[in-house]
Design a protein around this motif. Structure first.
Motif, PDB file in Angstrom:
ATOM      1  N   SER A  37      74.928  50.854  52.425  1.00  0.00           N
ATOM      2  CA  SER A  37      73.606  52.183  52.743  1.00  0.00           C
ATOM      3  C   SER A  37      73.055  52.445  51.549  1.00  0.00           C
ATOM      4  O   SER A  37      73.803  51.946  50.655  1.00  0.00           O
ATOM      5  CB  SER A  37      74.696  53.256  53.306  1.00  0.00           C
ATOM      6  N   LEU A  38      71.941  53.350  51.698  1.00  0.00           N
ATOM      7  CA  LEU A  38      71.380  54.052  50.659  1.00  0.00           C
ATOM      8  C   LEU A  38      72.001  55.333  50.315  1.00  0.00           C
ATOM      9  O   LEU A  38      72.054  55.225  49.188  1.00  0.00           O
ATOM     10  CB  LEU A  38      69.773  54.619  51.898  1.00  0.00           C
ATOM     11  N   ASP A  39      72.796  55.686  51.129  1.00  0.00           N
ATOM     12  CA  ASP A  39      74.391  56.481  50.849  1.00  0.00           C
ATOM     13  C   ASP A  39      75.122  55.635  49.708  1.00  0.00           C
ATOM     14  O   ASP A  39      75.541  56.379  48.587  1.00  0.00           O
ATOM     15  CB  ASP A  39      75.242  57.329  51.864  1.00  0.00           C
ATOM     16  N   ASP A  40      75.631  54.412  50.183  1.00  0.00           N
ATOM     17  CA  ASP A  40      76.003  53.637  48.835  1.00  0.00           C
ATOM     18  C   ASP A  40      75.256  53.754  47.948  1.00  0.00           C
ATOM     19  O   ASP A  40      76.066  53.937  46.793  1.00  0.00           O
ATOM     20  CB  ASP A  40      76.442  52.758  49.200  1.00  0.00           C
ATOM     21  N   ALA A  42      73.089  55.696  46.226  1.00  0.00           N
ATOM     22  CA  ALA A  42      72.969  57.018  46.013  1.00  0.00           C
ATOM     23  C   ALA A  42      74.164  57.254  45.305  1.00  0.00           C
ATOM     24  O   ALA A  42      74.671  58.322  44.026  1.00  0.00           O
ATOM     25  CB  ALA A  42      72.001  58.064  47.344  1.00  0.00           C
ATOM     26  N   GLU A  43      75.134  57.514  46.253  1.00  0.00           N
ATOM     27  CA  GLU A  43      76.574  57.788  45.493  1.00  0.00           C
ATOM     28  C   GLU A  43      76.928  56.670  44.016  1.00  0.00           C
ATOM     29  O   GLU A  43      77.375  57.414  43.043  1.00  0.00           O
ATOM     30  CB  GLU A  43      77.991  57.172  46.404  1.00  0.00           C
ATOM     31  N   SER A  48      71.507  62.041  45.114  1.00  0.00           N
ATOM     32  CA  SER A  48      71.317  62.654  46.397  1.00  0.00           C
ATOM     33  C   SER A  48      70.161  61.441  46.812  1.00  0.00           C
ATOM     34  O   SER A  48      70.074  60.806  46.710  1.00  0.00           O
ATOM     35  CB  SER A  48      70.274  63.736  46.383  1.00  0.00           C
ATOM     36  N   ARG A  49      70.827  61.364  49.288  1.00  0.00           N
ATOM     37  CA  ARG A  49      70.298  60.688  49.614  1.00  0.00           C
ATOM     38  C   ARG A  49      68.257  61.233  49.561  1.00  0.00           C
ATOM     39  O   ARG A  49      68.192  59.355  49.286  1.00  0.00           O
ATOM     40  CB  ARG A  49      70.926  60.389  50.698  1.00  0.00           C
ATOM     41  N   PRO A  50      68.519  62.143  49.706  1.00  0.00           N
ATOM     42  CA  PRO A  50      67.254  62.294  49.465  1.00  0.00           C
ATOM     43  C   PRO A  50      66.239  61.635  48.889  1.00  0.00           C
ATOM     44  O   PRO A  50      64.871  61.485  48.773  1.00  0.00           O
ATOM     45  CB  PRO A  50      66.915  63.297  49.967  1.00  0.00           C
ATOM     46  N   VAL A  52      66.698  59.318  46.922  1.00  0.00           N
ATOM     47  CA  VAL A  52      67.092  57.341  47.235  1.00  0.00           C
ATOM     48  C   VAL A  52      65.410  57.071  47.644  1.00  0.00           C
ATOM     49  O   VAL A  52      64.632  55.965  47.561  1.00  0.00           O
ATOM     50  CB  VAL A  52      67.782  56.906  47.522  1.00  0.00           C
ATOM     51  N   TYR A  53      65.253  57.433  49.029  1.00  0.00           N
ATOM     52  CA  TYR A  53      64.170  58.020  50.069  1.00  0.00           C
ATOM     53  C   TYR A  53      62.645  58.704  48.812  1.00  0.00           C
ATOM     54  O   TYR A  53      61.854  58.124  49.979  1.00  0.00           O
ATOM     55  CB  TYR A  53      64.750  58.322  51.190  1.00  0.00           C
ATOM     56  N   LYS A  60      66.524  50.938  53.224  1.00  0.00           N
ATOM     57  CA  LYS A  60      66.780  49.605  51.903  1.00  0.00           C
ATOM     58  C   LYS A  60      66.164  48.681  52.478  1.00  0.00           C
ATOM     59  O   LYS A  60      66.314  47.917  51.378  1.00  0.00           O
ATOM     60  CB  LYS A  60      68.111  49.480  53.057  1.00  0.00           C
TER      61      LYS A  60
END
Length: 216
Positions: A37-40, A42-43, A48-50, A52-53, A60
């Motif tokens: 996931s994008l959360d993965d 980002a981590e 932060s996820r934003p 990455v976006y 993704k």
């Protein structure tokens, strides 16, 4: 006296993009892309996820394709080799760089060749095939051929496939045998494949004679 904390350095756009791509390649190499996931990402990148976006507004799929392009572009440079001197040593040097890339960027290499994903598209397939076509074109130029016939094209593409498969197995086996031994074995495979094709194809036969002449 408490030592001063190290100064925070803001990453440039290219540095941040590279950081995100490196994190994505590592994750895609060890897990199916649909399981990342994008959360993965980002981590893994420590952001932060934003953020990455902000760099990959297409989500993704855009990140996956960009990560593949990054690995593919670097891999293409491995085939650059001056076309001077005997043929086989030239190709061996290019193969050294290829295996060097595989050894240093095993995550990116695995991600590049990973197939069967639900996020795989015609674009991602084209990225991977573009690397193979680039490798083949370099080999044709080293052979001094501008119009390779079908037998020669089949031989070269089959060898490239064999190199890819051997490289993946090499990674799975903890990079054994040593890279130098793998390179020599793959070069012997190429020479053997050309020799077999030469028995059936006049164009390849002429190339083999020229290569043997260069080696003298």
């Amino acid at each position: 006296m408490t030592p001063a904390a190290p100064a925070y350095r803001r990453l440039s756009v290219e540095e941040r993009r590279s950081q995100l791509l490196d994190a994505a390649l590592t994750l895609f190499a060890h897990r199916l892309p649909e399981d990342v996931s994008l959360d993965d990402v980002a981590e893994a990148a420590g952001v932060s996820r934003p953020l990455v976006y902000r760099y990959f507004p297409g989500g993704k799929q855009q990140l996956y394709e960009a990560a593949l392009r990054s690995a593919a572009e670097e891999l293409r440079h491995c085939f650059d080799e001056p076309r001077s001197g005997p043929l086989l040593p030239r190709l061996a040097r290019a193969l050294d760089r290829y295996l060097g890339f595989v050894g240093r960027h095993d995550a990116g290499f695995s991600a590049l060749l990973q197939g069967g994903s639900v996020v795989e598209t015609s674009r991602t397939t084209a990225i991977v095939d573009g690397v193979r076509r680039s490798a083949a074109e370099h080999i044709y130029r080293h052979l001094g051929v501008t119009d390779p016939g079908l037998p020669l094209r089949m031989t070269v593409r089959m060898w490239i496939t064999a190199v890819e498969a051997a490289s993946l197995i090499w990674l799975d086996e903890g990079k054994e045998p040593p890279a130098e031994e793998l390179r020599d074995w793959l070069m012997e495979q190429f020479a053997a494949a050309l020799t077999v094709t030469a028995a059936r194809d006049p164009q390849t036969a002429g190339l083999v004679r020229a290569a043997l002449s260069d080696a003298d």
